[in-house]
Design an enzyme around this catalytic site. Structure first.
Site, PDB file in Angstrom:
ATOM      1  N   CYS A  22       5.290 -31.541 -53.336  1.00 13.69           N
ATOM      2  CA  CYS A  22       4.470 -32.579 -53.948  1.00 13.69           C
ATOM      3  C   CYS A  22       5.195 -33.207 -55.131  1.00 13.69           C
ATOM      4  O   CYS A  22       6.143 -32.653 -55.665  1.00 13.69           O
ATOM      5  CB  CYS A  22       3.153 -31.994 -54.431  1.00 13.69           C
ATOM      6  SG  CYS A  22       2.293 -30.982 -53.217  1.00 13.69           S
ATOM      7  N   ARG A  67      10.118 -36.939 -51.407  1.00 11.12           N
ATOM      8  CA  ARG A  67       9.824 -35.506 -51.384  1.00 11.12           C
ATOM      9  C   ARG A  67       8.895 -35.142 -50.233  1.00 11.12           C
ATOM     10  O   ARG A  67       8.757 -33.966 -49.900  1.00 11.12           O
ATOM     11  CB  ARG A  67       9.197 -35.088 -52.718  1.00 11.12           C
ATOM     12  CG  ARG A  67      10.129 -35.238 -53.895  1.00 11.12           C
ATOM     13  CD  ARG A  67       9.395 -35.076 -55.209  1.00 11.12           C
ATOM     14  NE  ARG A  67       8.929 -33.725 -55.424  1.00 11.12           N
ATOM     15  CZ  ARG A  67       9.588 -32.785 -56.105  1.00 11.12           C
ATOM     16  NH1 ARG A  67      10.772 -33.072 -56.618  1.00 11.12           N
ATOM     17  NH2 ARG A  67       9.098 -31.593 -56.272  1.00 11.12           N
ATOM     18  N   TRP A 119       1.616 -32.849 -50.621  1.00  5.00           N
ATOM     19  CA  TRP A 119       2.055 -32.312 -49.325  1.00  5.00           C
ATOM     20  C   TRP A 119       1.154 -31.113 -49.039  1.00  5.00           C
ATOM     21  O   TRP A 119       1.181 -30.119 -49.766  1.00  5.00           O
ATOM     22  CB  TRP A 119       3.517 -31.907 -49.394  1.00  5.00           C
ATOM     23  CG  TRP A 119       4.153 -31.549 -48.082  1.00  5.00           C
ATOM     24  CD1 TRP A 119       4.724 -32.397 -47.183  1.00  5.00           C
ATOM     25  CD2 TRP A 119       4.307 -30.237 -47.525  1.00  5.00           C
ATOM     26  NE1 TRP A 119       5.232 -31.705 -46.111  1.00  5.00           N
ATOM     27  CE2 TRP A 119       4.977 -30.374 -46.295  1.00  5.00           C
ATOM     28  CE3 TRP A 119       3.930 -28.959 -47.949  1.00  5.00           C
ATOM     29  CZ2 TRP A 119       5.287 -29.288 -45.485  1.00  5.00           C
ATOM     30  CZ3 TRP A 119       4.230 -27.865 -47.141  1.00  5.00           C
ATOM     31  CH2 TRP A 119       4.913 -28.040 -45.915  1.00  5.00           C
ATOM     32  N   ASN A 155       1.512 -28.965 -58.378  1.00  9.45           N
ATOM     33  CA  ASN A 155       2.447 -28.575 -57.326  1.00  9.45           C
ATOM     34  C   ASN A 155       2.500 -27.052 -57.319  1.00  9.45           C
ATOM     35  O   ASN A 155       2.550 -26.428 -58.381  1.00  9.45           O
ATOM     36  CB  ASN A 155       3.858 -29.099 -57.599  1.00  9.45           C
ATOM     37  CG  ASN A 155       3.936 -30.611 -57.575  1.00  9.45           C
ATOM     38  OD1 ASN A 155       3.011 -31.282 -57.154  1.00  9.45           O
ATOM     39  ND2 ASN A 155       5.054 -31.137 -58.036  1.00  9.45           N
ATOM     40  N   GLY A 156       2.559 -26.453 -56.145  1.00 10.58           N
ATOM     41  CA  GLY A 156       2.684 -25.003 -56.079  1.00 10.58           C
ATOM     42  C   GLY A 156       1.551 -24.375 -55.309  1.00 10.58           C
ATOM     43  O   GLY A 156       0.784 -25.046 -54.605  1.00 10.58           O
ATOM     44  N   GLU A 183      23.437 -26.915 -37.221  1.00  6.32           N
ATOM     45  CA  GLU A 183      23.090 -28.047 -38.075  1.00  6.32           C
ATOM     46  C   GLU A 183      22.810 -29.299 -37.252  1.00  6.32           C
ATOM     47  O   GLU A 183      21.881 -30.050 -37.547  1.00  6.32           O
ATOM     48  CB  GLU A 183      24.208 -28.300 -39.091  1.00  6.32           C
ATOM     49  CG  GLU A 183      24.004 -29.514 -39.981  1.00  6.32           C
ATOM     50  CD  GLU A 183      22.776 -29.453 -40.854  1.00  6.32           C
ATOM     51  OE1 GLU A 183      22.430 -30.497 -41.443  1.00  6.32           O
ATOM     52  OE2 GLU A 183      22.142 -28.378 -40.966  1.00  6.32           O
ATOM     53  N   LYS A 201      19.226 -31.285 -37.321  1.00  8.44           N
ATOM     54  CA  LYS A 201      19.088 -32.698 -37.660  1.00  8.44           C
ATOM     55  C   LYS A 201      18.266 -33.435 -36.605  1.00  8.44           C
ATOM     56  O   LYS A 201      17.401 -34.244 -36.928  1.00  8.44           O
ATOM     57  CB  LYS A 201      20.463 -33.363 -37.799  1.00  8.44           C
ATOM     58  CG  LYS A 201      21.157 -33.066 -39.093  1.00  8.44           C
ATOM     59  CD  LYS A 201      20.419 -33.681 -40.275  1.00  8.44           C
ATOM     60  CE  LYS A 201      20.555 -32.839 -41.524  1.00  8.44           C
ATOM     61  NZ  LYS A 201      19.844 -31.581 -41.553  1.00  8.44           N
ATOM     62  N   GLU A 238      14.601 -32.392 -36.865  1.00  5.97           N
ATOM     63  CA  GLU A 238      13.943 -32.872 -38.078  1.00  5.97           C
ATOM     64  C   GLU A 238      13.501 -34.323 -37.973  1.00  5.97           C
ATOM     65  O   GLU A 238      12.387 -34.663 -38.374  1.00  5.97           O
ATOM     66  CB  GLU A 238      14.899 -32.738 -39.272  1.00  5.97           C
ATOM     67  CG  GLU A 238      15.072 -31.337 -39.798  1.00  5.97           C
ATOM     68  CD  GLU A 238      16.023 -31.296 -40.975  1.00  5.97           C
ATOM     69  OE1 GLU A 238      15.673 -30.671 -41.980  1.00  5.97           O
ATOM     70  OE2 GLU A 238      17.117 -31.902 -40.883  1.00  5.97           O
ATOM     71  N   HIS A 274      23.811 -15.832 -21.890  1.00  6.40           N
ATOM     72  CA  HIS A 274      22.839 -14.772 -22.163  1.00  6.40           C
ATOM     73  C   HIS A 274      21.433 -15.339 -22.376  1.00  6.40           C
ATOM     74  O   HIS A 274      20.667 -14.820 -23.189  1.00  6.40           O
ATOM     75  CB  HIS A 274      23.277 -13.966 -23.380  1.00  6.40           C
ATOM     76  CG  HIS A 274      24.571 -13.251 -23.190  1.00  6.40           C
ATOM     77  ND1 HIS A 274      24.648 -12.008 -22.605  1.00  6.40           N
ATOM     78  CD2 HIS A 274      25.842 -13.618 -23.460  1.00  6.40           C
ATOM     79  CE1 HIS A 274      25.913 -11.626 -22.549  1.00  6.40           C
ATOM     80  NE2 HIS A 274      26.664 -12.592 -23.058  1.00  6.40           N
ATOM     81  N   LYS A 319      11.164 -32.606 -48.985  1.00  8.98           N
ATOM     82  CA  LYS A 319      12.565 -32.582 -49.373  1.00  8.98           C
ATOM     83  C   LYS A 319      12.947 -31.268 -50.035  1.00  8.98           C
ATOM     84  O   LYS A 319      13.967 -30.675 -49.730  1.00  8.98           O
ATOM     85  CB  LYS A 319      12.861 -33.755 -50.313  1.00  8.98           C
ATOM     86  CG  LYS A 319      14.309 -33.825 -50.778  1.00  8.98           C
ATOM     87  CD  LYS A 319      15.270 -34.007 -49.611  1.00  8.98           C
ATOM     88  CE  LYS A 319      16.712 -34.102 -50.054  1.00  8.98           C
ATOM     89  NZ  LYS A 319      17.632 -34.129 -48.904  1.00  8.98           N
TER      90      LYS A 319
END
Length: 612
Positions: free
Chosen positions: A2, A27, A75, A101-102, A485, A489, A492, A508, A607
């Protein structure tokens, strides 16, 4: 996560708060709101679910006036993204407004207690308990800061809060525990608060980072900082060195693409002044540990989350291959709850773009408590991890606004390569090999610029696969973390399911998924395991899979076996990940844009993850 912004001064607060909230959009958020203490002592509060456009329309309709206020982008954690759950939250009489926030860990217990005392809750959030607690603890002759500090004595959890009240107008009280907050010290009596510097940079470059346990009182006369247990404290004023243009798109359609294209410059910045060509080594001013102490280290643990965890994996390969020191990579979220084998001869490296990642910060503190030497690799100057580690390396990559990390990843790998070079030359690496690595690091910016010239070609490739339901990314050795990675990407920003795997592990399990609908991305540069990867490519083609290969040579022998080539220049094998990841970033970007996805603010993502 947030975003918080607050302003007190002589100007109308609403436009300044909205401006700050715009700067914090990156964010991630699902609702937004603001509260302003009016000139006649009334509380103006406007909240809306959805994007800031909705809030701006509501603010324009309500015309909240006043020179002291707070704003928030939420958020969702506790409770869905609804109007009722949007911040700010108010006391039952409407005289106190709070943004947070939190996560409040004892919110359930506090809520039950407050409801028994007659408090009526309007939301599902954990945040609302704090504003009601402040209300209940406010004494008749007390101040806002006294009520806030009394309430925080009963709160367990992580928080960054900002509070205003009509009972004590012209004042903002802020507090921090585990969730970042900073003060912006402006001119002519203006003081601001923000979750990060982006919220205040349009009005001031002078910021004060609050530590855990700090709270501050902001008025048009200035600010005062305190610690909940220690009383009045002084915190240093820092100057933000980057410009406002750094958080603008600069002609690009999206921040993600801008930041992909910034990588030639960011790689140059992370290595600038740090390479010693003649000595075949590195100069790292932030690494303040003595050579004697450094050589006493017999084990390294790198801890990180998300994309930073992938760069950490490459760091493991670098340190073991070149410095010949046992290295292990841990998810920070797991490290903090394990009983890790750590002592004074262990170096723990914490990697975080923001320097505020909650799990990585907790892992740092756990390592320090156990006597480890702790190093940070972070991008944000003055961040909590940067302040709490024993020493470290700044990336100097500038603000990264896109939620999906790109330039920070390559800068992290480069920073880990610099530290590896620094350590290896003090242990076992020859001057000739050191010079070879230095030269390769110097060439990276131009080589990345060369790869970026394939942008239009990669966009055409993306068009062929925008409807693919799944992707598989395969690599070996240094390229295995790049496969992880690349898959991350794509997941996301495009919402396509993708998996990264060691190429040898394909047989496997994942090979069962391969058919004519499956694109398989191979990291196949000419490196020591190149010929092993060739056999994996043959196995995919035998099952009608579509092969996309990232290569730096050997195209002739792959003709007929690979459907699409993405080329990168040749470099030192240990630095190839910095080059091979670039086309994968562009591929993910273009697939997402063509699918109509919001690449800068993907759904459900934030973020900086500053809560568990």
């Amino acid at each position: 996560m947030c975003g918080i912004v607050g302003y007190v001064g002589s100007k109308e607060a609403a436009p300044i708060l909205l401006e700050g909230l715009r700067r914090l959009e990156y964010r991630g958020y699902d609702s937004a709101g603001l509260a302003i203490v009016g000139k006649n002592g009334e509380m103006h509060s406007v909240r809306r679910p959805g994007k800031l456009d909705q809030l701006e329309e509501a603010v324009a309709a309500h015309h909240p006036e006043g020179v002291c206020g707070i704003g928030h982008t939420r958020w969702a954690t506790h409770g869905p993204p609804t109007l009722e759950n949007a911040h700010p939250h108010k006391s039952n009489d409407g005289s106190i407004a709070l943004v947070h926030n939190g996560i409040i860990e004892n919110a359930g217990t506090l809520r039950t207690k407050l409801e028994a005392e007659g408090v009526v809750f309007q939301s599902d959030t954990d945040t609302e308990v704090v504003v009601h607690l402040i209300d209940r603890l406010w004494t008749p002759d007390g101040t806002l800061e006294q009520a806030v500090s009394a309430a925080l004595e009963q709160v367990i959890g992580a928080y960054g809060i900002a509070v205003v009240s009509t009972r004590d107008p012209g004042k903002i009280v802020v507090a921090r525990q585990g969730s970042p907050l900073l003060l912006g010290v402006g001119k002519n009596g203006e003081v601001l608060v923000g979750s990060d510097a982006a919220a205040v940079i349009a009005r001031t470059r002078n910021v004060v980072y609050l530590d855990d346990g700090d709270y501050a009182v902001l008025t048009a006369d200035g600010y005062r900082t305190y610690h909940l247990r220690q009383g009045p404290v002084q915190r240093k004023v820092h100057e933000v060195t980057w410009d406002l243009e750094a958080i603008e798109k600069g002609g690009f359609d999206h921040f993600m693409k801008k930041e992909i294209f910034e990588q030639p410059r960011t790689l140059e910045d992370v290595t600038r002044g740090r390479l010693l060509e003649e000595e075949g080594s590195a100069r790292l001013g932030g690494v303040t540990i003595s050579d004697k102490e450094l050589l006493e280290i017999d084990r390294i643990i790198i801890t990180a989350c998300g994309t930073s965890w992938h760069s950490a994996l490459i760091g493991e390969y670098l340190l073991e291959e070149l410095a010949r020191i046992p290295t292990k990579v841990e998810y920070a979220s797991e490290f903090r709850y394990k009983n890790p084998v750590v002592d004074s001869r262990t170096l723990v490296i914490c990697v975080s773009q923001s320097g505020e990642t909650a799990d990585t910060l907790a892992a740092l503190r756990e390592a320090k408590q156990r006597g480890a030497v702790v190093m940070g690799i972070v991008n944000v100057v003055g961040s909590t991890i940067a302040r709490e580690t024993d020493f470290g390396i700044y990336l100097h990559a500038g603000p990264e606004i896109g939620v999906a990390s790109t330039k920070a990843f390559t800068s992290q790998v480069a920073a880990l390569a610099l530290f590896t070079l620094y350590l290896a030359r003090r242990r076992n690496l020859s001057i000739l090999e050191g010079r070879r690595l230095v030269k390769a690091l110097q060439q990276l910016p131009a080589q990345v610029a060369e790869i970026l010239q394939q942008d239009a070609e990669i966009e055409k490739l993306a068009r062929r696969y925008i409807n693919a339901p799944n992707f598989l990314y395969l690599g070996r050795g240094f390229q295995f973390p790049v496969a992880l990675e690349g898959a991350l990407k794509l997941k996301e920003v495009s919402y396509i399911h993708a998996e990264g795997y060691p190429a040898a592990e394909m047989k496997h399990g994942p090979i069962a998924l391969i058919d004519e609908k499956m694109p398989v991305v191979f990291l196949a540069p000419k490196d020591p395991v190149y010929h092993k990867v060739l056999s994996n490519i043959e196995e995919v083609k035998a099952r009608s899979g579509h092969v996309i290969a990232v290569v730096n040579d050997g195209v002739e022998e792959l003709q007929g076996k690979v459907d699409h080539f993405l080329r990168v220049p040749e470099t030192h094998p240990a630095l190839l990940p910095i080059l091979t990841v670039i086309p994968l970033q562009l591929l993910a970007y273009h697939v997402a844009v063509l699918r109509g996805c919001d690449v800068d603010q993907p759904r459900n993502l934030a973020k900086s993850v500053t809560v568990e």
